[in-house]
Design a protein around this motif. Structure first.
Motif, mmCIF file in Angstrom:
data_model
loop_
_atom_site.group_PDB
_atom_site.id
_atom_site.type_symbol
_atom_site.label_atom_id
_atom_site.label_comp_id
_atom_site.label_asym_id
_atom_site.label_seq_id
_atom_site.Cartn_x
_atom_site.Cartn_y
_atom_site.Cartn_z
ATOM 1 N N PHE A 34 45.589 -14.647 14.924
ATOM 2 C CA PHE A 34 44.822 -13.475 15.709
ATOM 3 C C PHE A 34 45.631 -12.309 15.369
ATOM 4 O O PHE A 34 46.767 -11.954 15.471
ATOM 5 N N TYR A 35 44.550 -11.313 14.867
ATOM 6 C CA TYR A 35 44.852 -10.010 14.818
ATOM 7 C C TYR A 35 43.911 -8.913 15.173
ATOM 8 O O TYR A 35 42.698 -9.140 15.327
ATOM 9 N N SER A 36 44.149 -8.062 15.653
ATOM 10 C CA SER A 36 43.616 -6.903 16.084
ATOM 11 C C SER A 36 42.784 -6.122 15.053
ATOM 12 O O SER A 36 43.271 -5.822 13.932
ATOM 13 N N LEU A 37 41.633 -5.860 15.488
ATOM 14 C CA LEU A 37 40.614 -4.827 14.654
ATOM 15 C C LEU A 37 41.319 -3.652 14.715
ATOM 16 O O LEU A 37 41.678 -3.103 16.099
ATOM 17 N N SER A 38 41.324 -2.802 13.492
ATOM 18 C CA SER A 38 42.196 -1.699 13.536
ATOM 19 C C SER A 38 40.902 -0.618 13.307
ATOM 20 O O SER A 38 41.362 0.880 13.401
ATOM 21 N N SER A 39 39.845 -0.766 13.002
ATOM 22 C CA SER A 39 38.689 0.354 12.939
ATOM 23 C C SER A 39 37.892 0.370 13.929
ATOM 24 O O SER A 39 38.128 -0.220 15.037
ATOM 25 N N ALA A 40 37.011 1.445 13.882
ATOM 26 C CA ALA A 40 36.107 1.393 14.861
ATOM 27 C C ALA A 40 34.941 0.644 14.764
ATOM 28 O O ALA A 40 34.393 0.233 13.690
ATOM 29 N N PRO A 41 34.360 0.149 16.098
ATOM 30 C CA PRO A 41 33.236 -0.875 15.905
ATOM 31 C C PRO A 41 32.001 -0.396 14.972
ATOM 32 O O PRO A 41 31.366 -1.307 14.416
ATOM 33 N N GLY A 42 31.699 0.940 14.688
ATOM 34 C CA GLY A 42 30.614 1.196 14.099
ATOM 35 C C GLY A 42 31.000 1.397 12.751
ATOM 36 O O GLY A 42 29.874 1.571 11.973
ATOM 37 N N ASP A 43 31.994 1.279 12.037
ATOM 38 C CA ASP A 43 32.350 1.338 10.616
ATOM 39 C C ASP A 43 31.722 0.221 10.037
ATOM 40 O O ASP A 43 31.612 -0.959 10.462
ATOM 41 N N LYS A 44 31.229 0.607 8.771
ATOM 42 C CA LYS A 44 30.532 -0.495 7.759
ATOM 43 C C LYS A 44 31.414 -1.415 7.559
ATOM 44 O O LYS A 44 30.896 -2.664 7.497
ATOM 45 N N ASN A 45 32.741 -1.317 7.352
ATOM 46 C CA ASN A 45 33.838 -2.505 6.739
ATOM 47 C C ASN A 45 34.756 -2.373 7.942
ATOM 48 O O ASN A 45 35.613 -1.513 7.967
ATOM 49 N N PRO A 46 34.736 -3.558 8.567
ATOM 50 C CA PRO A 46 35.969 -3.616 9.549
ATOM 51 C C PRO A 46 37.316 -3.844 8.815
ATOM 52 O O PRO A 46 37.381 -4.062 7.760
ATOM 53 N N THR A 47 38.437 -3.476 9.747
ATOM 54 C CA THR A 47 39.713 -3.640 8.919
ATOM 55 C C THR A 47 40.701 -4.270 9.907
ATOM 56 O O THR A 47 40.460 -4.372 11.136
ATOM 57 N N ILE A 48 41.582 -5.075 9.455
ATOM 58 C CA ILE A 48 42.767 -5.625 10.385
ATOM 59 C C ILE A 48 43.888 -5.053 9.761
ATOM 60 O O ILE A 48 44.062 -4.957 8.456
ATOM 61 N N THR A 49 44.862 -4.827 10.312
ATOM 62 C CA THR A 49 46.166 -4.425 10.030
ATOM 63 C C THR A 49 47.292 -5.607 10.676
ATOM 64 O O THR A 49 47.384 -5.649 11.666
ATOM 65 N N VAL A 50 47.902 -5.771 9.496
ATOM 66 C CA VAL A 50 48.953 -6.946 9.650
ATOM 67 C C VAL A 50 50.460 -6.595 9.353
ATOM 68 O O VAL A 50 50.710 -6.085 8.258
ATOM 69 N N LYS A 51 51.377 -6.480 10.344
ATOM 70 C CA LYS A 51 52.656 -6.179 10.105
ATOM 71 C C LYS A 51 53.444 -7.609 9.959
ATOM 72 O O LYS A 51 53.322 -8.631 10.568
ATOM 73 N N LYS A 52 54.515 -7.552 8.984
ATOM 74 C CA LYS A 52 55.271 -8.563 8.662
ATOM 75 C C LYS A 52 56.014 -9.193 9.999
ATOM 76 O O LYS A 52 56.700 -7.984 10.649
ATOM 77 N N GLN A 53 56.220 -10.173 10.307
ATOM 78 C CA GLN A 53 57.115 -10.453 11.473
ATOM 79 C C GLN A 53 58.075 -11.667 10.990
ATOM 80 O O GLN A 53 57.683 -12.382 10.158
ATOM 81 N N ASN A 54 59.231 -11.643 11.649
ATOM 82 C CA ASN A 54 60.344 -12.365 11.337
ATOM 83 C C ASN A 54 59.957 -13.899 11.416
ATOM 84 O O ASN A 54 59.311 -14.300 12.442
ATOM 85 N N GLY A 55 59.992 -14.724 10.401
ATOM 86 C CA GLY A 55 59.230 -16.249 10.511
ATOM 87 C C GLY A 55 57.953 -16.204 10.595
ATOM 88 O O GLY A 55 57.381 -17.257 10.645
ATOM 89 N N GLY A 56 57.254 -15.065 10.220
ATOM 90 C CA GLY A 56 55.622 -15.246 10.442
ATOM 91 C C GLY A 56 55.110 -15.702 8.983
ATOM 92 O O GLY A 56 54.818 -14.824 7.865
ATOM 93 N N LEU A 57 54.592 -17.022 8.976
ATOM 94 C CA LEU A 57 54.070 -17.465 7.744
ATOM 95 C C LEU A 57 52.959 -16.665 7.448
ATOM 96 O O LEU A 57 52.839 -16.212 6.153
ATOM 97 N N VAL A 58 52.005 -16.451 8.387
ATOM 98 C CA VAL A 58 50.633 -15.736 7.724
ATOM 99 C C VAL A 58 50.662 -14.324 7.628
ATOM 100 O O VAL A 58 50.215 -13.662 6.807
ATOM 101 N N SER A 59 51.538 -13.751 8.299
ATOM 102 C CA SER A 59 51.902 -12.316 8.235
ATOM 103 C C SER A 59 52.288 -12.040 6.867
ATOM 104 O O SER A 59 52.264 -10.751 6.243
#
Length: 361
Positions: free
Chosen positions: A88-113
């Motif tokens: 699960f990742y938080s959306l980082s853009s505004a709801p009305g934006d044409k293209n939504p964005t997610i922002t992902v920070k590397k986590q220790n041991g985080g396979l997906v990040s």
């Protein structure tokens, strides 16, 4: 005589057996990977570096995307080494934006990040679930807001501030954002632009690990809090970040109204009272019996044994990993409470085996 599998008493049974939606999705996917009757898919059309160890993915979604509220998170499914993994990742853009964005920070041991930061490229396809979460603006937005964030907890707050800016908000927002060092600050340039364009916004960056000119230094204190926000009791507080920030913050805020979302990383789960000896775990659906050491969460130990149960955040937030415990005892690693022996639903990402278990997996 056993009935042949392709003989049905009713035409609708035959049609159901064909699973037409799955076949249609397969054919549509061969035409265009974004096409699907049922799944929400997104193509990565842009990638931005936000800090030394975080990236923003700009997404083009198909028609199944239903949008989101600022502050919500979304399940993201990606294939890694031949298996589908969801986080699960938080959306980082505004709801009305044409293209939504997610922002992902590397986590220790985080396979997906780590995979997203190091391997995902423009053109790759992700699968999204429905946006969810209550870390959102209320229907009646208050005149005064305080936001406190640490690390990647800034992501939903960035979305909320973008949304307020597009709504032409007329109130007052103060943001207190804790990062380890200057290069660790996520959205630094975006926040500078937001602050310059919106007189209602004031941002204070605080570094916790390395002193730098132009930045405050240290951890949250009562003095820092009340100096930055003298009218604290008049504000609604949005609090998001790791447990070491949230615990002291909630204590200092006292009776002030707080909307919070906890980012609990795997290395922050409390294993201080370890389980004694291996525990037999029976997986009823799989007809398998395995031994768990009781040194990690049930989910992690299952994965160590090559068993990949449905999961998402691995933080106890999304409830994707909930399964029925038919019998046996577990410890909740969030609060160290021990369950009874009877039937109940548990989150296996934050539960540790304490006795022989029967799980509906």
């Amino acid at each position: 005589m056993k009935t042949l599998p392709f003989i049905y008493n009713q035409p609708k049974e035959f049609l159901a057996s064909l699973q037409p939606k799955e076949w249609a999705d397969f054919i549509l996917g061969e035409i265009n990977p974004l096409f699907s009757l049922t799944a929400t898919k997104a193509r990565v059309i842009g990638i931005r570096n936000e800090s030394l160890d975080s990236k923003t993915l700009v997404l083009k979604t198909n028609r199944n995307w239903k949008g989101f509220q600022a502050g919500q998170h979304v399940p993201v499914t990606i294939e890694i080494a031949g298996r589908r993994v969801t986080r699960f990742y938080s959306l980082s853009s505004a709801p009305g934006d044409k293209n939504p964005t997610i922002t992902v920070k590397k986590q220790n041991g985080g396979l997906v990040s780590h995979f997203i930061n190091e391997r995902v490229q423009v053109g790759d396809i992700l699968e999204l679930g429905a946006a969810q979460g209550d870390f959102v603006l209320s229907k009646e937005i208050p005149n005064k807001i305080l936001m406190i964030a640490g690390g990647s907890g800034i992501t939903p707050i960035h979305s909320i501030l973008q949304d307020l800016s597009k709504r032409d908000y007329k109130g007052q927002v103060k943001l207190l954002y804790f990062s380890r060092f200057r290069e660790d600050i996520i959205f630094y340039d975006s926040f500078a632009k937001l602050e310059a364009e919106n007189p209602w916004l004031e941002i204070k960056h605080v570094l916790t690990d390395v002193k730098a000119e132009g930045f405050d230094f240290g951890f949250l204190t009562n003095e820092m809090l009340h100096s930055f926000v003298p009218d604290l009791t008049d504000r609604l507080v949005y609090l998001c970040g790791p447990a070491p920030l949230q615990g002291p913050a909630k204590f200092m805020l006292g009776d002030v109204k707080i909307i919070s979302e906890l980012f609990l990383l795997p290395n922050q789960v409390n294993f201080s009272t370890s389980s004694k000896g291996p525990k037999e775990v029976v997986l009823l659906q799989s007809h398998r019996t395995i031994l768990l050491k009781g040194e990690k969460s049930i989910l992690d130990e299952l994965e160590d044994n090559g068993i990949y149960a449905p999961s998402g955040c691995k933080m106890g937030i999304c409830h994707t990993c909930v399964c029925k415990k038919v019998s046996g005892s577990v410890t909740n690693l969030m609060n160290q409470t021990v369950s009874g022996e009877g039937e109940e639903n548990i989150q296996i990402c934050v539960s540790r085996a304490e006795a022989r278990l029967e799980l509906d997996l």
